[in-house]
Design a protein around this motif. Structure first.
Motif, PDB file in Angstrom:
ATOM      1  N   TRP A 108       0.835  -1.195   0.000  1.00 47.89           N
ATOM      2  CA  TRP A 108       0.000   0.000   0.000  1.00 47.89           C
ATOM      3  C   TRP A 108       0.874   1.251   0.000  1.00 47.89           C
ATOM      4  O   TRP A 108       1.847   1.342   0.726  1.00 47.89           O
ATOM      5  CB  TRP A 108      -0.906   0.039   1.224  1.00 47.89           C
ATOM      6  CG  TRP A 108      -1.994  -0.968   1.167  1.00 47.89           C
ATOM      7  CD1 TRP A 108      -2.050  -2.149   1.843  1.00 47.89           C
ATOM      8  CD2 TRP A 108      -3.176  -0.915   0.378  1.00 47.89           C
ATOM      9  NE1 TRP A 108      -3.190  -2.834   1.527  1.00 47.89           N
ATOM     10  CE2 TRP A 108      -3.902  -2.088   0.624  1.00 47.89           C
ATOM     11  CE3 TRP A 108      -3.695   0.024  -0.510  1.00 47.89           C
ATOM     12  CZ2 TRP A 108      -5.110  -2.347   0.026  1.00 47.89           C
ATOM     13  CZ3 TRP A 108      -4.911  -0.250  -1.102  1.00 47.89           C
ATOM     14  CH2 TRP A 108      -5.596  -1.414  -0.835  1.00 47.89           C
ATOM     15  N   THR A 109       0.508   2.227  -0.846  1.00 48.10           N
ATOM     16  CA  THR A 109       1.238   3.492  -0.872  1.00 48.10           C
ATOM     17  C   THR A 109       0.491   4.581  -0.119  1.00 48.10           C
ATOM     18  O   THR A 109       1.101   5.505   0.393  1.00 48.10           O
ATOM     19  CB  THR A 109       1.475   3.969  -2.313  1.00 48.10           C
ATOM     20  OG1 THR A 109       0.225   4.072  -2.977  1.00 48.10           O
ATOM     21  CG2 THR A 109       2.389   3.031  -3.064  1.00 48.10           C
ATOM     22  N   GLN A 110      -0.825   4.490  -0.031  1.00 47.32           N
ATOM     23  CA  GLN A 110      -1.637   5.504   0.654  1.00 47.32           C
ATOM     24  C   GLN A 110      -2.993   4.914   0.961  1.00 47.32           C
ATOM     25  O   GLN A 110      -3.585   4.263   0.129  1.00 47.32           O
ATOM     26  CB  GLN A 110      -1.797   6.743  -0.236  1.00 47.32           C
ATOM     27  CG  GLN A 110      -2.504   7.900   0.417  1.00 47.32           C
ATOM     28  CD  GLN A 110      -1.731   8.493   1.567  1.00 47.32           C
ATOM     29  OE1 GLN A 110      -1.927   8.098   2.702  1.00 47.32           O
ATOM     30  NE2 GLN A 110      -0.842   9.405   1.273  1.00 47.32           N
ATOM     31  N   ARG A 111      -3.471   5.130   2.168  1.00 44.29           N
ATOM     32  CA  ARG A 111      -4.794   4.654   2.563  1.00 44.29           C
ATOM     33  C   ARG A 111      -5.649   5.861   2.909  1.00 44.29           C
ATOM     34  O   ARG A 111      -5.200   6.760   3.605  1.00 44.29           O
ATOM     35  CB  ARG A 111      -4.679   3.714   3.755  1.00 44.29           C
ATOM     36  CG  ARG A 111      -5.997   3.140   4.180  1.00 44.29           C
ATOM     37  CD  ARG A 111      -5.773   1.947   5.107  1.00 44.29           C
ATOM     38  NE  ARG A 111      -7.006   1.453   5.644  1.00 44.29           N
ATOM     39  CZ  ARG A 111      -7.842   0.661   5.009  1.00 44.29           C
ATOM     40  NH1 ARG A 111      -7.574   0.303   3.779  1.00 44.29           N
ATOM     41  NH2 ARG A 111      -8.941   0.246   5.579  1.00 44.29           N
ATOM     42  N   PRO A 112      -6.912   5.902   2.422  1.00 45.60           N
ATOM     43  CA  PRO A 112      -7.763   7.050   2.734  1.00 45.60           C
ATOM     44  C   PRO A 112      -7.966   7.198   4.243  1.00 45.60           C
ATOM     45  O   PRO A 112      -8.129   6.209   4.958  1.00 45.60           O
ATOM     46  CB  PRO A 112      -9.088   6.706   2.043  1.00 45.60           C
ATOM     47  CG  PRO A 112      -8.754   5.657   1.047  1.00 45.60           C
ATOM     48  CD  PRO A 112      -7.551   4.942   1.550  1.00 45.60           C
ATOM     49  N   ALA A 113      -7.968   8.450   4.714  1.00 47.61           N
ATOM     50  CA  ALA A 113      -8.139   8.717   6.141  1.00 47.61           C
ATOM     51  C   ALA A 113      -9.614   8.735   6.545  1.00 47.61           C
ATOM     52  O   ALA A 113      -9.959   8.332   7.647  1.00 47.61           O
ATOM     53  CB  ALA A 113      -7.482  10.053   6.506  1.00 47.61           C
ATOM     54  N   LYS A 114     -10.483   9.220   5.657  1.00 48.20           N
ATOM     55  CA  LYS A 114     -11.907   9.281   5.972  1.00 48.20           C
ATOM     56  C   LYS A 114     -12.730   9.106   4.706  1.00 48.20           C
ATOM     57  O   LYS A 114     -12.235   9.290   3.597  1.00 48.20           O
ATOM     58  CB  LYS A 114     -12.254  10.576   6.669  1.00 48.20           C
ATOM     59  CG  LYS A 114     -11.820  11.818   5.922  1.00 48.20           C
ATOM     60  CD  LYS A 114     -12.080  13.045   6.752  1.00 48.20           C
ATOM     61  CE  LYS A 114     -11.485  14.261   6.051  1.00 48.20           C
ATOM     62  NZ  LYS A 114     -11.703  15.477   6.776  1.00 48.20           N
ATOM     63  N   ALA A 115     -13.977   8.788   4.876  1.00 44.13           N
ATOM     64  CA  ALA A 115     -14.843   8.492   3.737  1.00 44.13           C
ATOM     65  C   ALA A 115     -15.409   9.735   3.064  1.00 44.13           C
ATOM     66  O   ALA A 115     -15.751   9.712   1.904  1.00 44.13           O
ATOM     67  CB  ALA A 115     -15.995   7.598   4.176  1.00 44.13           C
TER      68      ALA A 115
END
Length: 116
Positions: A108-115
């Motif tokens: 993973w390079t980036q995971r969303p913080a919020k929807a």
């Protein structure tokens, strides 16, 4: 993810592409710039200058399709520009690419913080 046929070859176009291009302009880039047949059933991937937008061009035998994906955070991992050619990748690597994961070294390079 879109279910592409297992027999479809996937090509990543080196360098950056003007993301204002539509399917006809991208098909012309495939034919003249990459030397491939845009109607041959192969999937061609193009990335913009900022790196957060990718376009996929695919002809399924019935018609041409243009898919667009934008990442909320991070950039699509792209090969270094080497003379304007294309790099072949597998369908699994395409899945990683579209998820924002480095397709050369999957993680993973980036995971969303919020929807929202």
């Amino acid at each position: 993810m879109i279910a592409f046929p297992a027999s479809a070859r996937v090509w990543i176009a080196n360098g950056v592409t003007d993301m204002r291009c539509g399917m006809n302009s991208l098909a012309l880039k495939v034919q003249e710039g990459l030397g491939r047949d845009p109607h041959g059933g192969e999937i061609f991937c193009f990335r913009g200058r900022r790196g957060d937008l990718v376009k996929l061009l695919w002809h399924d035998g019935v018609g041409m399709s243009l898919y667009v994906k934008r990442l909320e955070a991070g950039k699509f991992i792209w090969p270094a520009s080497q003379g304007g050619g294309a790099v072949p990748i597998s369908e699994a690597q395409l899945g990683y690419l579209l998820d924002g994961i480095d397709w050369r070294n999957p993680r993973w390079t980036q995971r969303p913080a919020k929807a929202g």
